[in-house]
Design a protein around this motif. Sequence first.
Motif, short mmCIF file in Angstrom:
data_model
loop_
_atom_site.label_atom_id
_atom_site.label_comp_id
_atom_site.label_asym_id
_atom_site.label_seq_id
_atom_site.Cartn_x
_atom_site.Cartn_y
_atom_site.Cartn_z
N VAL A 174 0.85 -1.19 0.00
CA VAL A 174 0.00 0.00 0.00
C VAL A 174 0.89 1.24 0.00
O VAL A 174 1.88 1.30 0.72
N GLU A 175 0.52 2.22 -0.80
CA GLU A 175 1.25 3.50 -0.83
C GLU A 175 0.26 4.61 -0.56
O GLU A 175 -0.62 4.89 -1.39
N ILE A 176 0.39 5.22 0.63
CA ILE A 176 -0.43 6.37 1.01
C ILE A 176 0.46 7.36 1.74
O ILE A 176 1.54 7.01 2.23
N ALA A 177 0.00 8.59 1.82
CA ALA A 177 0.76 9.63 2.52
C ALA A 177 0.96 9.24 3.98
O ALA A 177 0.10 8.58 4.59
N ASP A 178 2.08 9.66 4.55
CA ASP A 178 2.38 9.34 5.95
C ASP A 178 1.27 9.81 6.89
O ASP A 178 0.91 9.10 7.82
N TRP A 179 0.72 11.00 6.64
CA TRP A 179 -0.31 11.51 7.54
C TRP A 179 -1.57 10.65 7.48
O TRP A 179 -2.28 10.51 8.48
N TYR A 184 -4.91 6.49 9.99
CA TYR A 184 -5.60 5.21 9.79
C TYR A 184 -4.59 4.07 9.86
O TYR A 184 -4.21 3.50 8.84
N PRO A 185 -4.14 3.71 11.07
CA PRO A 185 -3.04 2.75 11.20
C PRO A 185 -3.40 1.29 10.90
O PRO A 185 -2.51 0.49 10.71
N GLY A 186 -4.66 0.95 10.79
CA GLY A 186 -5.02 -0.44 10.52
C GLY A 186 -5.75 -0.62 9.20
O GLY A 186 -5.37 -1.43 8.36
N THR A 211 -5.90 9.20 -7.41
CA THR A 211 -5.75 10.41 -6.60
C THR A 211 -7.14 10.78 -6.08
O THR A 211 -8.08 10.91 -6.87
N LEU A 212 -7.24 10.91 -4.76
CA LEU A 212 -8.50 11.27 -4.10
C LEU A 212 -8.32 12.56 -3.33
O LEU A 212 -7.20 12.93 -2.95
N ASN A 213 -9.42 13.22 -3.07
CA ASN A 213 -9.42 14.51 -2.38
C ASN A 213 -9.70 14.31 -0.89
O ASN A 213 -10.74 13.78 -0.52
N PHE A 214 -8.79 14.73 -0.04
CA PHE A 214 -8.95 14.67 1.41
C PHE A 214 -8.93 16.10 1.94
O PHE A 214 -7.88 16.70 2.10
N GLU A 269 -4.52 13.60 -2.83
CA GLU A 269 -3.48 12.66 -2.38
C GLU A 269 -3.48 11.43 -3.28
O GLU A 269 -4.52 10.81 -3.49
N PRO A 270 -2.31 11.07 -3.81
CA PRO A 270 -2.23 9.84 -4.59
C PRO A 270 -2.19 8.62 -3.65
O PRO A 270 -1.59 8.66 -2.58
N LEU A 271 -2.85 7.55 -4.07
CA LEU A 271 -2.89 6.30 -3.31
C LEU A 271 -2.57 5.15 -4.26
O LEU A 271 -2.92 5.22 -5.44
N TYR A 272 -1.94 4.12 -3.74
CA TYR A 272 -1.82 2.87 -4.47
C TYR A 272 -2.39 1.78 -3.57
O TYR A 272 -1.93 1.61 -2.43
N ILE A 273 -3.40 1.06 -4.08
CA ILE A 273 -4.08 0.04 -3.28
C ILE A 273 -3.97 -1.30 -4.02
O ILE A 273 -4.60 -1.48 -5.07
#
Length: 170
Positions: free
Chosen positions: A48-53, A58-60, A83-86, A91-95
């Motif tokens: 999984v690739e998401i921003a550190d924040w 969301y640690p789990g 890329t989703l809007n938070f 923020e780009p995500l890889y799932i």
Amino acid sequence: MDRSIDYGNLMHRAMRSLIQNVLNDVAANGLPGEHHFFITFDTMHPDVEIADWLSDRYPGEMTVVMQHWFDNLNVTDEGFAVTLNFGDSPEPLYIPYDSIKTFVDPSVEFGLRFESQDDDEDDLEDTDLDLPDDVDLLPVTQASSADRATDSDAPKTKADVVSLDSFRKT
């Protein structure tokens, strides 16, 4: 005879392939009509690739919504990037597909739930997805005919979710 057919893993692969096909169509043609997705995934999955924040918050697990605004949807055989809007912050995500725990399209009352052998089968009630009030996750094997609308014109109130653990050899 030591060899057997692993129906649980075959079902998991088939359902993840279904998600890939749906996302490929959305990438090519956009979301049709009222379709939208709630996708819950394991934020601790190694790929999984998401921003550190986001991983700190969301640690789990995390549920994302693909509906009105998403960009750069790129679907591969292993997973998808989007890329989703938070809060007005793209923020780009890889799932990866292997990290997905649930995939729900409440517009058509469709949902999939992937359970590992470590998951407790009774924890469906504890799932916190912030879904609309008229969508409940139920494993198909536990949904009775009373839970489903019998008249095709009547509004439906339950989403059927395929629980694959009932097919898995323990």
